[in-house]
Each structure stands twice: as C-alpha cells, then as structure tokens.
Design a protein around this motif. Structure first.
Motif, PDB file in Angstrom:
ATOM      1  N   ARG A  39       0.833  -1.312  -0.152  1.00 48.91           N
ATOM      2  CA  ARG A  39       0.103  -0.071   0.075  1.00 48.91           C
ATOM      3  C   ARG A  39       0.948   1.384   0.170  1.00 48.91           C
ATOM      4  N   CYS A  40       1.853   1.435   0.793  1.00 49.53           N
ATOM      5  CA  CYS A  40       2.825   2.349   0.703  1.00 49.53           C
ATOM      6  C   CYS A  40       3.572   2.618  -0.400  1.00 49.53           C
ATOM      7  N   THR A  41       4.068   1.565  -0.911  1.00 52.43           N
ATOM      8  CA  THR A  41       4.748   1.609  -2.259  1.00 52.43           C
ATOM      9  C   THR A  41       3.604   2.205  -3.155  1.00 52.43           C
ATOM     10  N   LYS A  42       2.399   1.659  -3.557  1.00 51.69           N
ATOM     11  CA  LYS A  42       1.649   1.936  -4.393  1.00 51.69           C
ATOM     12  C   LYS A  42       1.151   3.558  -4.218  1.00 51.69           C
ATOM     13  N   ALA A  43       0.911   4.186  -2.938  1.00 50.41           N
ATOM     14  CA  ALA A  43       0.498   5.393  -2.778  1.00 50.41           C
ATOM     15  C   ALA A  43       1.756   6.366  -2.873  1.00 50.41           C
ATOM     16  N   LEU A  44       2.920   6.029  -2.724  1.00 44.44           N
ATOM     17  CA  LEU A  44       3.996   7.063  -2.883  1.00 44.44           C
ATOM     18  C   LEU A  44       4.411   6.996  -4.390  1.00 44.44           C
ATOM     19  N   THR A  45       4.351   5.970  -5.017  1.00 43.02           N
ATOM     20  CA  THR A  45       4.649   5.875  -6.328  1.00 43.02           C
ATOM     21  C   THR A  45       3.634   6.525  -7.161  1.00 43.02           C
ATOM     22  N   ALA A  46       2.541   6.322  -6.771  1.00 41.86           N
ATOM     23  CA  ALA A  46       1.209   7.218  -7.355  1.00 41.86           C
ATOM     24  C   ALA A  46       1.636   8.681  -7.354  1.00 41.86           C
ATOM     25  N   LYS A  47       2.146   9.100  -6.245  1.00 35.61           N
ATOM     26  CA  LYS A  47       2.358  10.589  -6.039  1.00 35.61           C
ATOM     27  C   LYS A  47       3.653  11.112  -6.632  1.00 35.61           C
ATOM     28  N   GLY A  48       4.776  10.126  -7.038  1.00 35.29           N
ATOM     29  CA  GLY A  48       5.889  10.390  -7.410  1.00 35.29           C
ATOM     30  C   GLY A  48       6.807  10.551  -6.555  1.00 35.29           C
ATOM     31  N   ALA A  49       6.832  10.095  -5.183  1.00 37.49           N
ATOM     32  CA  ALA A  49       7.601  10.329  -4.168  1.00 37.49           C
ATOM     33  C   ALA A  49       8.414   9.216  -3.997  1.00 37.49           C
ATOM     34  N   ASP A  50       9.559   9.381  -3.194  1.00 37.64           N
ATOM     35  CA  ASP A  50      10.632   8.458  -2.815  1.00 37.64           C
ATOM     36  C   ASP A  50      10.020   7.193  -2.068  1.00 37.64           C
ATOM     37  N   THR A  51      10.070   6.037  -2.356  1.00 32.23           N
ATOM     38  CA  THR A  51       9.380   4.909  -1.405  1.00 32.23           C
ATOM     39  C   THR A  51      10.621   4.379  -0.556  1.00 32.23           C
ATOM     40  N   THR A  52      11.232   5.187   0.061  1.00 31.01           N
ATOM     41  CA  THR A  52      12.552   4.527   0.848  1.00 31.01           C
ATOM     42  C   THR A  52      11.728   4.340   2.413  1.00 31.01           C
ATOM     43  N   ARG A  53      10.503   5.020   2.566  1.00 30.20           N
ATOM     44  CA  ARG A  53       9.874   5.134   3.786  1.00 30.20           C
ATOM     45  C   ARG A  53       9.163   3.589   3.908  1.00 30.20           C
ATOM     46  N   CYS A  54       8.860   2.864   2.813  1.00 32.96           N
ATOM     47  CA  CYS A  54       8.308   1.708   2.946  1.00 32.96           C
ATOM     48  C   CYS A  54       9.124   0.569   3.082  1.00 32.96           C
ATOM     49  N   GLU A  55      10.425   1.062   3.197  1.00 29.55           N
ATOM     50  CA  GLU A  55      11.350  -0.214   3.327  1.00 29.55           C
ATOM     51  C   GLU A  55      11.278  -0.876   4.576  1.00 29.55           C
ATOM     52  N   TRP A  56      10.820   0.037   5.545  1.00 24.29           N
ATOM     53  CA  TRP A  56      10.541  -0.485   6.954  1.00 24.29           C
ATOM     54  C   TRP A  56       9.608  -1.789   6.833  1.00 24.29           C
ATOM     55  N   PHE A  57       8.292  -1.687   6.322  1.00 23.87           N
ATOM     56  CA  PHE A  57       7.530  -2.518   6.369  1.00 23.87           C
ATOM     57  C   PHE A  57       8.072  -3.662   5.561  1.00 23.87           C
ATOM     58  N   ARG A  58       8.826  -3.730   4.547  1.00 21.28           N
ATOM     59  CA  ARG A  58       9.329  -4.945   3.911  1.00 21.28           C
ATOM     60  C   ARG A  58      10.352  -5.756   4.793  1.00 21.28           C
ATOM     61  N   ARG A  59      11.216  -4.579   5.216  1.00 20.53           N
ATOM     62  CA  ARG A  59      12.055  -5.557   6.350  1.00 20.53           C
ATOM     63  C   ARG A  59      11.562  -6.456   7.157  1.00 20.53           C
ATOM     64  N   VAL A  60      10.189  -5.764   7.989  1.00 23.33           N
ATOM     65  CA  VAL A  60       9.549  -6.611   9.016  1.00 23.33           C
ATOM     66  C   VAL A  60       8.781  -7.709   8.535  1.00 23.33           C
ATOM     67  N   TYR A  61       8.166  -7.498   7.449  1.00 22.90           N
ATOM     68  CA  TYR A  61       7.724  -8.743   6.754  1.00 22.90           C
ATOM     69  C   TYR A  61       8.508 -10.019   6.231  1.00 22.90           C
ATOM     70  N   LYS A  62       9.878  -9.483   5.945  1.00 20.19           N
ATOM     71  CA  LYS A  62      10.579 -10.436   5.482  1.00 20.19           C
ATOM     72  C   LYS A  62      11.212 -11.357   6.800  1.00 20.19           C
ATOM     73  N   SER A  63      11.056 -10.430   7.853  1.00 16.52           N
ATOM     74  CA  SER A  63      11.862 -11.130   8.999  1.00 16.52           C
ATOM     75  C   SER A  63      10.882 -12.061   9.648  1.00 16.52           C
ATOM     76  N   ILE A  64       9.646 -11.690   9.637  1.00 19.24           N
ATOM     77  CA  ILE A  64       8.649 -12.722  10.326  1.00 19.24           C
ATOM     78  C   ILE A  64       7.752 -13.540   9.398  1.00 19.24           C
ATOM     79  N   CYS A  65       7.685 -13.256   8.203  1.00 13.87           N
ATOM     80  CA  CYS A  65       7.131 -14.116   7.361  1.00 13.87           C
ATOM     81  C   CYS A  65       7.669 -15.448   6.699  1.00 13.87           C
ATOM     82  N   PRO A  66       7.318 -16.428   6.696  1.00 11.25           N
ATOM     83  CA  PRO A  66       7.767 -17.578   5.883  1.00 11.25           C
ATOM     84  C   PRO A  66       7.998 -17.131   4.469  1.00 11.25           C
ATOM     85  N   MET A  67       9.106 -17.426   3.865  1.00  8.62           N
ATOM     86  CA  MET A  67       9.304 -17.029   2.528  1.00  8.62           C
ATOM     87  C   MET A  67       8.249 -17.715   1.616  1.00  8.62           C
ATOM     88  N   SER A  68       8.053 -18.779   2.048  1.00 13.65           N
ATOM     89  CA  SER A  68       6.822 -19.735   0.971  1.00 13.65           C
ATOM     90  C   SER A  68       5.627 -18.788   1.048  1.00 13.65           C
TER      91      SER A  68
END
Length: 86
Positions: A39-68
């Motif tokens: 959602r963050c990536t989609k919203a910021l991309t639509a505004k033409g903004a930098d998506t670096t802020r969304c990186e936090w969510f990606r790191r969290v889900y990658k650390s707690i979600c099974p990769m499958s």
C-alpha cells in the motif's frame, strides 16, 4: 525525516514488538506488514515520491513471514488473484 528513517533502517535487526499483535502467533502481523508495504509503495509511487519510507514494512515482513507465503502472495499479486486489498 528521511535521515531518521535511514538511521532506523541501518540499525534494524529484526521486527520490533508491535502492540497491535501481542500474541505469540504473528501471522496477522506478517500479513499486515506485507499489505502495508505494498500500500505504501503504491501510494508513494502514484504521488511520484520516494518509496524509501516503505522499506521498513518490507524488512519487518521479510523477518517474520515464511518465505513460502511471501512467494505465494507475490505470485498472486502478479496473477491478480491476491485476496488482500492493496
């Protein structure tokens, strides 16, 4: 603000405690962070903004979600059959 986010990302090791998900089962936490990232990536991309802020969510889900699960969800997103609302 961007510097603050960059500092948090540099010191990131694993997902911090989230009071919204106090139980041992972190399935909902995993799914919510996956949704938040997209959602963050989609919203910021639509505004033409930098998506670096969304990186936090990606790191969290990658650390707690099974990769499958993540792989399956990514496939569903590409096919247009993902059950979540992004």
């Amino acid at each position: 603000m961007a510097d603050d986010i960059q500092e948090q990302l540099k010191s990131y090791k694993t997902a911090p405690f989230d009071a919204r998900f106090p139980n041992q089962n972190q399935t909902k936490n995993c799914f919510q962070n996956y949704l938040d990232f997209h959602r963050c990536t989609k919203a910021l991309t639509a505004k033409g903004a930098d998506t670096t802020r969304c990186e936090w969510f990606r790191r969290v889900y990658k650390s707690i979600c099974p990769m499958s699960w993540v792989s399956k969800w990514n496939d569903q997103l590409e096919e247009g059959t993902f059950p979540g609302k992004i």
